[in-house]
Design an enzyme around this catalytic site. Sequence first.
Site, PDB file in Angstrom:
ATOM      1  N   GLY A 272     -21.673  -6.785   9.118  1.00  0.00           N
ATOM      2  CA  GLY A 272     -21.231  -5.581   8.443  1.00  0.00           C
ATOM      3  C   GLY A 272     -19.701  -5.852   7.412  1.00  0.00           C
ATOM      4  O   GLY A 272     -19.129  -4.883   6.980  1.00  0.00           O
ATOM      5  N   HIS A 276     -15.459  -4.511  -1.009  1.00  0.00           N
ATOM      6  CA  HIS A 276     -15.971  -3.299  -1.749  1.00  0.00           C
ATOM      7  C   HIS A 276     -14.686  -2.499  -2.107  1.00  0.00           C
ATOM      8  O   HIS A 276     -13.460  -2.942  -1.773  1.00  0.00           O
ATOM      9  CB  HIS A 276     -16.681  -2.520  -0.645  1.00  0.00           C
ATOM     10  CG  HIS A 276     -15.848  -2.040   0.503  1.00  0.00           C
ATOM     11  ND1 HIS A 276     -14.679  -1.090   0.600  1.00  0.00           N
ATOM     12  CD2 HIS A 276     -15.714  -2.511   1.800  1.00  0.00           C
ATOM     13  CE1 HIS A 276     -14.327  -0.922   1.773  1.00  0.00           C
ATOM     14  NE2 HIS A 276     -14.923  -1.683   2.478  1.00  0.00           N
ATOM     15  N   CYS A 294     -13.689  -6.093   6.310  1.00  0.00           N
ATOM     16  CA  CYS A 294     -14.212  -6.166   5.058  1.00  0.00           C
ATOM     17  C   CYS A 294     -12.965  -6.733   4.121  1.00  0.00           C
ATOM     18  O   CYS A 294     -11.799  -6.814   4.321  1.00  0.00           O
ATOM     19  CB  CYS A 294     -14.488  -4.891   4.516  1.00  0.00           C
ATOM     20  SG  CYS A 294     -16.093  -4.120   4.988  1.00  0.00           S
ATOM     21  N   ASN A 296     -11.202  -5.413   0.963  1.00  0.00           N
ATOM     22  CA  ASN A 296     -10.994  -4.191   0.179  1.00  0.00           C
ATOM     23  C   ASN A 296     -10.270  -4.760  -0.922  1.00  0.00           C
ATOM     24  O   ASN A 296      -9.134  -5.526  -1.018  1.00  0.00           O
ATOM     25  CB  ASN A 296      -9.831  -3.281   0.794  1.00  0.00           C
ATOM     26  CG  ASN A 296     -10.462  -2.575   2.146  1.00  0.00           C
ATOM     27  OD1 ASN A 296      -9.727  -1.871   3.126  1.00  0.00           O
ATOM     28  ND2 ASN A 296     -11.624  -2.787   2.753  1.00  0.00           N
TER      29      ASN A 296
END
Length: 346
Positions: A272, A276, A294, A296
Site C-alpha cells: 500500500g 501521491h 507513502c 507525499n
Amino acid sequence: MAVTSPAAEAKDVVAITDVKYTSEDPENTTVSVTDSKGAEVKGTLDKDAKVWKPEKALDYGTKYTVTVNGTAAAGKGGSTSSTFTTMAKPSKTIRVTSFLGDAQKVGVAMPLIIKFSKSIPEKYRAEVERRMPVTATPAQEGTWGWISPTEVHYRPKVYWKANSKVFYKVQLAGVPLGGDYYGKSDLTVDLNIGRSFVMTVSNKTKQMTVKQDGKVIKTIPVSLGKSTTPSSSGTMVVMEKLKHTVFDTTDTDPKNGYKTPIDFAQRITWSGQFIHAAPWSEGKQGRTNVSHGCVNVSEAMGAWLFDRTMMGDPITVSGTEEKLKDGNGWTDWSLSYDQFKKKSYL
C-alpha cells in the site's frame, strides 16, 4: 547413417521431441521431417550435434516421417527414413500468461513477468528458462529469476536502455512439466522501452530528484512515512497509476483506519505504499515525515509526476527506518544482479 531418436515406429512421442541421427559426413547431410500429408515441418538442424529441432510443437496423435540424406561423396551417400507417432493430446496442461503485451511501452525498470496456471516443479525450471529466450535491441545482458513456483521475472543487469526494443517468447507447448502435465501453448511479446525516467528520494533531505534521460529536470519536496509507519528504503517500480482513488484501511484496522480520497496515486508496493498528492501535508513536505508510508508530494507536483511517469519507472528511496521486503512489489531491483541471478535455475 541412421535415425537414433525417436526409435523407429515409436508411439506416444512427446510433441516437442528432438530428432537425433548418425552420419559419417554430417556437414553434407540433410534432414527433413514430414507429416502424414507429406508436408514438411519447419525446424532447425544442428549438424555438429546431429540434432533436428522442430520450430514449434508437433501435432498430437500424428505420424511423422524422418528422412536423412547424405551426398555421394567418398561413398558416404544414401538415404534412410524412419517413422514415429506423437502422443495423444494431454488432458493435463499448464497455461502460461505474460503480464505485458505486444506494442506496450514501459519504463526502464520494468521486469518481464510470466505466470503459470500451476506450480512448475524445480527439476523442470531450467528447461522452462531455456525455452524463454529474450532478445533486446540493442543487445543487453539479463536473466530470468523465479519469484515463486508460478511466477518468473526477467530483468537486465542494469536498467533497460532508453528507447530500446524487447522481444521474448515462451515455447512450452507440448513440453513435459511433471506429473503428466504439459505446456498448453506458446506465446510471443514484442514491446518498447520508453525514455529513461528515474526518481530518487532521500529521507535525509526530504527531496525527490527526478532525472529524465540522465538529466535532472525537477527537485520535489516530499514527506515520507512517520516513524510508526515508515516508508521502505530500496528500489521500487511504478506498478499501477490511479488518477483518482480512495485509500480505505478501515477493513484491516477498524480502530485506527482511515478513508481518504487521493489524487495522482502511483502504486510502488503491494503493502500500500504509493507516490501521491497530499495537499494536507504540503506544509510538512521537505521538512518532516507525516505519511503512513507513502511518498507525499503537493497536489501540483502529484499532477506533474502523474503526467510524465509510466508503468515500469523506478523510484529509489534511501535512509528510512525500514528496508524494502523482497516480494513487496516488483522488487527485482532491490537485489544486486548477482543476487537476482541466484533465482535462476540455469
